[in-house]
Design a protein around this motif. Sequence first.
Motif, PDB file in Angstrom:
ATOM      1  N   GLY A 135       0.966  -1.285  -0.024  1.00 14.32           N
ATOM      2  CA  GLY A 135      -0.177  -0.013   0.029  1.00 14.32           C
ATOM      3  C   GLY A 135       0.861   0.985   0.021  1.00 14.32           C
ATOM      4  N   HIS A 136       0.257   2.362  -0.680  1.00 18.74           N
ATOM      5  CA  HIS A 136       1.215   3.667  -0.658  1.00 18.74           C
ATOM      6  C   HIS A 136       0.242   4.542   0.179  1.00 18.74           C
ATOM      7  N   SER A 137       0.996   5.449   0.955  1.00 21.51           N
ATOM      8  CA  SER A 137       0.518   6.430   1.707  1.00 21.51           C
ATOM      9  C   SER A 137      -0.675   6.053   2.624  1.00 21.51           C
ATOM     10  N   ARG A 138      -1.861   6.524   2.556  1.00 22.20           N
ATOM     11  CA  ARG A 138      -2.869   5.867   3.389  1.00 22.20           C
ATOM     12  C   ARG A 138      -3.374   4.631   3.126  1.00 22.20           C
ATOM     13  N   GLY A 139      -3.071   4.051   1.808  1.00 18.17           N
ATOM     14  CA  GLY A 139      -2.756   2.725   1.874  1.00 18.17           C
ATOM     15  C   GLY A 139      -2.041   1.996   2.455  1.00 18.17           C
ATOM     16  N   GLY A 140      -0.851   2.398   2.527  1.00 18.31           N
ATOM     17  CA  GLY A 140       0.182   1.799   3.303  1.00 18.31           C
ATOM     18  C   GLY A 140      -0.247   1.737   4.733  1.00 18.31           C
ATOM     19  N   ASN A 141      -1.102   2.505   5.230  1.00 18.77           N
ATOM     20  CA  ASN A 141      -1.424   2.569   6.618  1.00 18.77           C
ATOM     21  C   ASN A 141      -2.700   1.088   6.622  1.00 18.77           C
ATOM     22  N   GLN A 142      -3.562   1.348   5.408  1.00 18.43           N
ATOM     23  CA  GLN A 142      -4.712   0.315   5.630  1.00 18.43           C
ATOM     24  C   GLN A 142      -4.086  -1.167   5.304  1.00 18.43           C
ATOM     25  N   VAL A 143      -2.992  -1.366   4.688  1.00 22.83           N
ATOM     26  CA  VAL A 143      -2.585  -2.602   4.533  1.00 22.83           C
ATOM     27  C   VAL A 143      -1.960  -3.117   5.661  1.00 22.83           C
ATOM     28  N   THR A 144      -1.418  -2.409   6.592  1.00 24.89           N
ATOM     29  CA  THR A 144      -0.751  -2.791   7.646  1.00 24.89           C
ATOM     30  C   THR A 144      -1.894  -2.823   8.939  1.00 24.89           C
ATOM     31  N   ALA A 148      -2.331  -6.494  10.653  1.00 26.23           N
ATOM     32  CA  ALA A 148      -2.027  -6.564  12.115  1.00 26.23           C
ATOM     33  C   ALA A 148      -3.659  -7.090  12.817  1.00 26.23           C
ATOM     34  N   GLU A 149      -4.775  -6.753  12.240  1.00 25.96           N
ATOM     35  CA  GLU A 149      -6.037  -7.286  12.722  1.00 25.96           C
ATOM     36  C   GLU A 149      -6.701  -8.404  11.921  1.00 25.96           C
ATOM     37  N   LYS A 150      -6.469  -8.536  10.666  1.00 28.98           N
ATOM     38  CA  LYS A 150      -7.175  -9.610   9.848  1.00 28.98           C
ATOM     39  C   LYS A 150      -6.300 -10.592   9.496  1.00 28.98           C
ATOM     40  N   ASP A 151      -5.208 -10.448   8.770  1.00 26.44           N
ATOM     41  CA  ASP A 151      -4.206 -11.536   8.369  1.00 26.44           C
ATOM     42  C   ASP A 151      -4.942 -12.526   7.529  1.00 26.44           C
ATOM     43  N   SER A 152      -4.378 -13.435   7.175  1.00 25.35           N
ATOM     44  CA  SER A 152      -4.760 -14.538   6.277  1.00 25.35           C
ATOM     45  C   SER A 152      -3.646 -15.608   5.985  1.00 25.35           C
ATOM     46  N   GLU A 153      -4.233 -16.737   5.968  1.00 22.10           N
ATOM     47  CA  GLU A 153      -3.128 -17.881   5.788  1.00 22.10           C
ATOM     48  C   GLU A 153      -2.211 -17.840   4.418  1.00 22.10           C
ATOM     49  N   LEU A 154      -2.938 -17.065   3.521  1.00 23.32           N
ATOM     50  CA  LEU A 154      -2.416 -16.678   2.131  1.00 23.32           C
ATOM     51  C   LEU A 154      -1.215 -15.654   2.190  1.00 23.32           C
ATOM     52  N   LEU A 155      -1.228 -14.694   3.325  1.00 25.26           N
ATOM     53  CA  LEU A 155      -0.538 -13.606   3.354  1.00 25.26           C
ATOM     54  C   LEU A 155       0.897 -13.963   3.897  1.00 25.26           C
ATOM     55  N   GLU A 156       1.747 -13.671   2.886  1.00 25.29           N
ATOM     56  CA  GLU A 156       3.309 -14.096   3.127  1.00 25.29           C
ATOM     57  C   GLU A 156       3.991 -12.582   3.613  1.00 25.29           C
ATOM     58  N   LYS A 231      -4.388   4.414  13.015  1.00 20.95           N
ATOM     59  CA  LYS A 231      -4.055   5.352  11.546  1.00 20.95           C
ATOM     60  C   LYS A 231      -2.494   5.837  11.724  1.00 20.95           C
ATOM     61  N   ASN A 232      -2.061   5.558  12.433  1.00 22.85           N
ATOM     62  CA  ASN A 232      -0.462   5.993  12.630  1.00 22.85           C
ATOM     63  C   ASN A 232       0.275   4.692  12.607  1.00 22.85           C
ATOM     64  N   THR A 233       0.822   4.401  11.132  1.00 25.96           N
ATOM     65  CA  THR A 233       1.333   3.100  10.869  1.00 25.96           C
ATOM     66  C   THR A 233       2.494   2.601  11.957  1.00 25.96           C
ATOM     67  N   PRO A 234       3.384   3.399  12.400  1.00 24.66           N
ATOM     68  CA  PRO A 234       4.344   2.688  13.439  1.00 24.66           C
ATOM     69  C   PRO A 234       3.499   2.151  14.544  1.00 24.66           C
ATOM     70  N   SER A 235       2.477   2.450  14.889  1.00 25.59           N
ATOM     71  CA  SER A 235       1.695   1.796  16.068  1.00 25.59           C
ATOM     72  C   SER A 235       1.276   0.469  15.570  1.00 25.59           C
ATOM     73  N   LEU A 236       1.061   0.008  14.474  1.00 26.76           N
ATOM     74  CA  LEU A 236       0.542  -1.192  14.121  1.00 26.76           C
ATOM     75  C   LEU A 236       1.642  -2.283  14.101  1.00 26.76           C
ATOM     76  N   LEU A 237       2.864  -1.805  13.835  1.00 19.34           N
ATOM     77  CA  LEU A 237       3.905  -2.697  13.412  1.00 19.34           C
ATOM     78  C   LEU A 237       4.410  -3.676  14.554  1.00 19.34           C
ATOM     79  N   PRO A 238       4.139  -3.460  15.901  1.00 16.68           N
ATOM     80  CA  PRO A 238       4.467  -4.783  16.796  1.00 16.68           C
ATOM     81  C   PRO A 238       3.366  -5.943  16.646  1.00 16.68           C
ATOM     82  N   LYS A 239       2.168  -5.497  16.118  1.00 16.64           N
ATOM     83  CA  LYS A 239       1.172  -6.413  16.116  1.00 16.64           C
ATOM     84  C   LYS A 239       1.120  -7.268  14.778  1.00 16.64           C
ATOM     85  N   ILE A 240       2.131  -7.075  13.909  1.00 13.73           N
ATOM     86  CA  ILE A 240       2.175  -7.909  12.742  1.00 13.73           C
ATOM     87  C   ILE A 240       3.239  -8.863  12.815  1.00 13.73           C
TER      88      ILE A 240
END
Length: 301
Positions: A135-144, A148-156, A231-240
């Motif tokens: 994702g780019h910009s806001r999209g970068g936040n949305q993919v993280t 962090a919250e959905k994930d998927s068995e496909l997601l590498e 909405k602050n991408t760095p806050s999501l990173l520890p959950k990924i």
Amino acid sequence: MSLVKRFTGAVAFSLVAAFSTLQAEEVTIKQGDITLRGELTLADGKTAKDGVILMQHGTLAHNKMEIMQSLSELLKEKGYNTLNVNLSYAVDQRPSEMLDCTIEHKHKHEDAVAELDTWMNWLKEQGAGKVAILGHSRGGNQVTWYAAEKDSELLEKVIAIAPATADADKSSKEYEERYKKPLADIMAEATKLASEGKGAEIMTLPGFVYCENAKAAADSVVSYYKDDERKNTPSLLPKITKPTLIVMGSADEVVDDLPAKLEGIKQDNLKTETIDGADHFFMDLNADELADKVATFVDWK
């Protein structure tokens, strides 16, 4: 042009073989009453089983903006498939162009997370062997947020390009400077309507996101402007838990606080890269370097 229709449970989608210079297929899939649009580009000799990079654009933008199209083309040349999705913003079959500011805005920031999940499920149905989300910009936040919250068995793997940061005090100050009205007053009204079950009520606003003199649902106002650390991408990173790459531009003035916010985050699955001289949109030669970094990180060859 060929049209293939297929129905799986409650989900209907169509593949339209409308080949561009990228040999891309228009892809549509139903989510509730909204038809989502995307562009599937397969590299030469590759199928979805070889993996797909699921790509999300930035704020009020679209899947054919230059950075997204350039990445699709460059990644195809490197042997990678992409699914370049067009966020609906609650508009049925929204065209690939900047969102019309004159609409009644009924979309929410977190809608993208649900739409990414719909596309991820679609890719699974198509037999995708693995998926990286980018994702780019806001999209970068949305993919993280998704990772962090959905994930998927496909997601590498997860790639965030100049992902959005958030600072409630800074946002309030910028809103008042630009639109000449305190954001706190608008949020008080919107929050009250939402709490009373009137979140769908349309408010007339001096500004909404990038749109001046806008009309937006109270729920939309709350979604975009409430203080939410996600909405602050760095806050999501520890959950990924999946391998994650963040790419920044040294001349980026849009998320200029991102490097400082990343300094204190140390985790084994996180890699950060900076492209010297790149601004927020990674144009021209910076696009080539960006694609190189993405391809090296994904490393499916």
